[in-house]
Design an enzyme around this catalytic site. Sequence first.
Site, PDB file in Angstrom:
ATOM      1  N   TYR A  29       5.587 -32.366  57.333  1.00 59.47           N
ATOM      2  CA  TYR A  29       5.797 -31.559  58.539  1.00 59.47           C
ATOM      3  C   TYR A  29       5.385 -30.114  58.319  1.00 59.47           C
ATOM      4  CZ  TYR A  29       7.597 -35.147  61.549  1.00 59.47           C
ATOM      5  OH  TYR A  29       7.686 -36.254  62.357  1.00 59.47           O
ATOM      6  N   HIS A  70      14.509 -35.034  60.156  1.00 54.99           N
ATOM      7  CA  HIS A  70      13.420 -35.746  59.467  1.00 54.99           C
ATOM      8  C   HIS A  70      13.711 -35.946  57.989  1.00 54.99           C
ATOM      9  CE1 HIS A  70      10.697 -36.162  62.783  1.00 54.99           C
ATOM     10  NE2 HIS A  70      10.686 -34.873  63.048  1.00 54.99           N
TER      11      HIS A  70
END
Length: 710
Positions: free
Chosen positions: A254, A411
């Site tokens: 990410y 996440h």
Amino acid sequence: MNYLKKVVLVSFCAFFSISLMAQTHPSLMLTKANVAAVRKGVTTYPLLRQSYQTVKNAADKALAEPIVVPVPKDGGGGYTHEQHKKNYSNMLSAATAYQISGQKKYADYVKNVLLNYASQYEKWPLHPKRKSEDDGGRIFWQSLNDFVWQIYTIQAYDLVYDGLPAADRKTIEEKLFVPILKFFTEDRYEVFNKIHNHGTWNLAAVGITGYVLNKKEYVETAIKGSKKDGKTGYLAQIDQLFSPDGYYMEGPYYQRYALLPFVLFAKAINNYEPSRKIFEYRDKLLSKAIQTSLQTSYTDKTFFPINDAIKDKTYESIELVYGVDLAYADIKPEVDLLDIAKQQNRVIVSDAGLKVAADLAAGKAVPFKYQTLFIKDGAKGEDGGLGILRSGANTDQQAVLIKAASQGMGHGHFDRLGLLFYDNTTEIFPDYGAARFLNIDTKNGGGYLPENNTYAKQTVAHNALVVDETSHFNAKVGPADKTSPNLLYFSNQPNLKIVSAKEAKAYADVTMIRTSALVKVDGLEKPLLIDVMQALSAKNHQYDLPFWYKGQLVNTSFPIKAKADGLTALGNNNGYQHLWLNASNKLDVKAGLVGLLNKNRFYTTHFASDNPLEVKLVSIGANDPEMNLVDGKAFMLSSNGQNQTFASITETHGGTDPINETVSSALPSISELTIVKSDAQQTVVSFKLKGKIYTYQINYNDKQNYISFK
């Protein structure tokens, strides 16, 4: 000149600069002042010429096809989803081709696509496949993709701005871009002000669009947040999402994704308002973020796939192409970045791409400097971090990662002190990554699969210690987000590279300490990976330490009798329900070995325990009715007791030559691995190598003499 006159003059110059830039196009990655130089560079520098040819080919292909702007209806990977992605990509390619070639047909294509969107956009309701009312987009199922669409599209608009009639620009801005700005800042107010990668994409889209359209109020809200108090917005995102070392709390995958809006908005700010010195902000944080993103990759170009990560993603992705070009051209020209650019095999056709391509052509590149380092996590650098140990040249490098970082919000995975091991340009002890088939519509619409929660995030899916078959923090994000591991020791010496960290909150009454080292020993070609996992508790527990591996199992110190039929799941919950128990063996001694063959090289893991030991051979695939899980195999060390220490040494040796049908050094050199002592103060292990006894000692309370090896 008195002070007041100076202030007035400086203010006037700043205002004049902003106003002038707002009227000058292109003004983002490619600027009007450098168009001529980039045009010349396209004919001069091979990588820029190749990159432009790729862009032009895409543009020509787009012009040869009919313009299609469908009413949004499909989820990720579906027809309308992919068509709208294709549209913004085509527009940017055509707009770039317009600037380099000067051919009006490319600008006309962009104009016609934008006018088509302008005629429809305000009629579109929220996307029918949205997952929630709060986060649905208009063009895509989630608003995040709308933000991405706008960031690419506004670049295209900036590039063709001077090639469009004023009346068409007015229509496009009033019927498309202004409604988009309102949707992003008002309808998606919560996302706009959220400290999260979705928020970053939103505010970057708004800020860049504000600059291009000369709407300064949108720029200010993007930089400082909706209330303009600095508690949210771009600067707050930089302050809160990155550590002082430039690590992004959600992990490398990410970080790569979030970098594009960060660096593109920074480029726009620097072009329009250089007085903000955005590339200097927070001690050149964005430069550190780009470097850290590269340092969290392996030499095969892939990112370390911790947390929710798609494992095939490499630094060849467009986000890092932008990042590397800008880092080199606009922040600091570190010549090892040119090696990355060379491997990316493209540059952005832009001011920055010109400089990168020119210096590559001049032969300035040197191999990228992968480092052994501890990358701090948390806004203040106080939330643990990643320990990365490396040995060897980029062409054949050993790399070890210990995840001692924060949870990483939604996440994040529950794998405190998890270990990854790489060698010979491949994974040896891998991470599963995310359970997701990105943009494959037939697999849950391309989104995360249910197994991402039931398996991929669970502790047993990682090379991490599991207590009582339950995951760290009971797989609850809230408690996990509140605490982080502690770094106990880190050292980077030529022959001894070490990281040691402690996790005391993942389980109510268990403290875990993991110490991993790459140790060079005379007579061995490759360093040994010595790993000691210690668990301390006042109560009895079951301790499982899986080693997920790539390659084939070719040697064990114990007999294997795998089940021929009637396979059963290893457990009922916390990821165990997805594992087949293929074989198990309770060892007569508290030590053993497992040998692997991976990419024509042998790896033998010697292990020892201070309690009776059972080895379980498991594979992924149980209770997977839709066949969503990816294949994987592990050997799991299992034991019971109050305190538990697992010590292992992974030895790299020999190999096979399938062409010539030869084998060398198939058997390991190490023997007699033993845990001599292990308690809260000290762990001592010994092993034999070529007739010599070696002792490896960890002194947990002595930072001056933390590791002794002799």
